[in-house]
Write a protein that holds these residues in place. Structure first.
Motif, short mmCIF file in Angstrom:
data_model
loop_
_atom_site.label_atom_id
_atom_site.label_comp_id
_atom_site.label_asym_id
_atom_site.label_seq_id
_atom_site.Cartn_x
_atom_site.Cartn_y
_atom_site.Cartn_z
N HIS A 238 0.64 -1.23 -0.08
CA HIS A 238 0.01 0.07 0.00
C HIS A 238 0.82 1.41 -0.11
O HIS A 238 0.44 2.34 -0.24
CB HIS A 238 -0.88 0.07 1.11
N THR A 259 1.54 -2.70 -8.03
CA THR A 259 0.31 -2.69 -7.62
C THR A 259 0.03 -4.15 -6.76
O THR A 259 0.81 -4.80 -6.83
CB THR A 259 -0.79 -2.65 -8.76
N LEU A 265 -6.32 -9.00 -4.08
CA LEU A 265 -7.51 -8.63 -4.23
C LEU A 265 -8.58 -9.79 -4.18
O LEU A 265 -9.73 -9.31 -3.84
CB LEU A 265 -7.60 -8.19 -5.88
N VAL A 270 -11.94 -5.11 -1.51
CA VAL A 270 -12.42 -3.65 -1.56
C VAL A 270 -11.13 -2.95 -2.25
O VAL A 270 -11.23 -1.56 -2.37
CB VAL A 270 -12.58 -3.01 -0.18
N ASN A 271 -9.88 -3.46 -2.24
CA ASN A 271 -8.85 -2.96 -2.79
C ASN A 271 -8.86 -2.67 -4.30
O ASN A 271 -7.54 -2.15 -4.81
CB ASN A 271 -7.59 -3.49 -2.46
N LYS A 272 -9.67 -3.39 -4.96
CA LYS A 272 -9.71 -3.56 -6.69
C LYS A 272 -9.65 -2.00 -6.93
O LYS A 272 -9.19 -1.78 -8.23
CB LYS A 272 -10.91 -4.19 -6.72
N ARG A 273 -10.33 -0.85 -6.14
CA ARG A 273 -10.24 0.25 -6.99
C ARG A 273 -8.79 0.84 -6.93
O ARG A 273 -8.66 1.72 -7.73
CB ARG A 273 -11.19 1.30 -5.85
N LEU A 274 -8.05 0.58 -6.04
CA LEU A 274 -6.70 0.72 -5.94
C LEU A 274 -5.95 0.36 -7.05
O LEU A 274 -5.08 0.99 -7.82
CB LEU A 274 -6.16 0.55 -4.50
N TRP A 276 -7.07 -0.65 -9.64
CA TRP A 276 -7.67 -0.09 -11.13
C TRP A 276 -6.71 1.18 -11.41
O TRP A 276 -6.51 1.53 -12.43
CB TRP A 276 -9.09 -0.01 -11.14
N ASN A 277 -6.65 2.03 -10.45
CA ASN A 277 -5.93 3.40 -10.39
C ASN A 277 -4.49 3.01 -11.04
O ASN A 277 -3.84 3.70 -11.98
CB ASN A 277 -5.83 4.08 -9.39
N ASP A 278 -3.77 2.03 -10.46
CA ASP A 278 -2.42 1.71 -10.76
C ASP A 278 -2.53 1.19 -12.39
O ASP A 278 -1.43 1.55 -13.12
CB ASP A 278 -2.00 0.62 -9.96
#
Length: 289
Positions: A238, A259, A265, A270-274, A276-278
């Motif tokens: 993270h 990532t 995941l 819930v960390n999928k959004r992080l 996705w940004n990467d």
């Protein structure tokens, strides 16, 4: 105790999968062994030997043990596993570096890794996991270490983590066969434990040589362990994710971003959004290059 015959095919498959994830390599011997009868026979043989005159005990005991071994339901003896040579870590690192630097292509490097016996992880793994995909794509994805599915199937990113990775790549217009997939460690650590510092030092020349031979334009690093290996920091994924850094490969540097690993995941969706940004940042970098 639940009998295997009482389990449905689905329940049996789930049980076998659980044992494989736990690092179990062998389930049962080829033939049933009644250990209780064997133990009782050995005790009886010892009592008989102790009751005999001392002058005869030296001959009676070996005879009784031999008869017990013949009457017991022992399975056929298997040949003892061949002991693996113990190589000091420093020497193993030198051997790995020499083998890696001697390879002039990825196929040669694969052959060198498969022939290398200086890392103890190889002796407990089923498969040697090497890079797969298109080495000329200019795109490289590097994970941490093989999992149980990878070890069984002999390729990186198999099973559910691999399926999720395929979806992640497809979301930014990439396909598994069109890029190069590999992992930092070519052998699965027992029970999916984290590779030790010594084990990583031994394996490092191989992954560094893979990068140098593939010469990618950009690298996507997956997972906490792989990010620490390349970025030389002790932070968690993270803290390491989402930042462009550079990985040195002989006489050049390659932009890299880390990532979360697909397995992370699956554990914490819930960390999928992080992630996705990467992935979007990785896609934008590829467009620039």
């Amino acid at each position: 105790m639940i009998s295997v015959n009482e389990l449905s095919p689905g329940e049996l498959a789930a049980l076998l999968h659980f044992h494989a994830e736990a690092g179990v390599e062998w389930l049962l011997e080829e033939e049933a062994v009644d250990r209780f009868a064997e133990f009782d026979a050995m005790k009886a043989a010892r009592r008989n030997a102790a009751a005999a005159p001392r002058s005869e005990s030296r001959e009676a005991l070996p005879r009784a043990v031999a008869q017990t071994a013949q009457k017991s339901t022992l399975a056929p003896e298997r040949p003892a596993p061949r002991p693996q040579p113990s190589i000091p870590d420093g020497e193993a690192v030198q051997q790995a570096r020499f083998a890696a630097e001697s390879a002039r292509s990825l196929p040669e490097l694969k052959t060198a890794i498969e022939a290398f016996n200086g890392c103890n992880l190889k002796h407990s793994a089923r498969s040697t996991i090497f890079a797969s995909g298109d080495a000329t794509s200019g795109i490289m994805v590097i994970g941490s270490a093989p999992g149980a599915d990878d070890d069984r199937e002999g390729q990186p990113f198999a099973g559910r983590p691999g399926q999720l990775l395929d979806k992640m790549l497809a979301a930014i217009g990439l396909q598994r066969d069109a890029i190069l997939l590999t992992q930092v460690i070519p052998w699965r650590p027992p029970g999916n434990r984290i590779a030790s510092t010594a084990e990583m030092d031994i394996c490092r020349p191989f992954i560094e040589r893979q990068i140098a031979l593939a010469a990618p334009k950009a690298i996507l690093v997956l997972g906490n362990f792989a990010a620490r290996v390349f970025f030389g920091e002790s932070d968690t994924i993270h803290g390491l994710r989402g930042q462009w850094r550079e990985i040195a490969a002989e006489n050049r540097t390659i932009p890299a971003i880390a990532t979360l690993h697909p397995q992370d995941l699956l554990t914490a969706p819930v960390n999928k959004r992080l992630a996705w940004n990467d992935l979007l940042a990785f896609q934008a970098k590829l467009a620039e290059l």
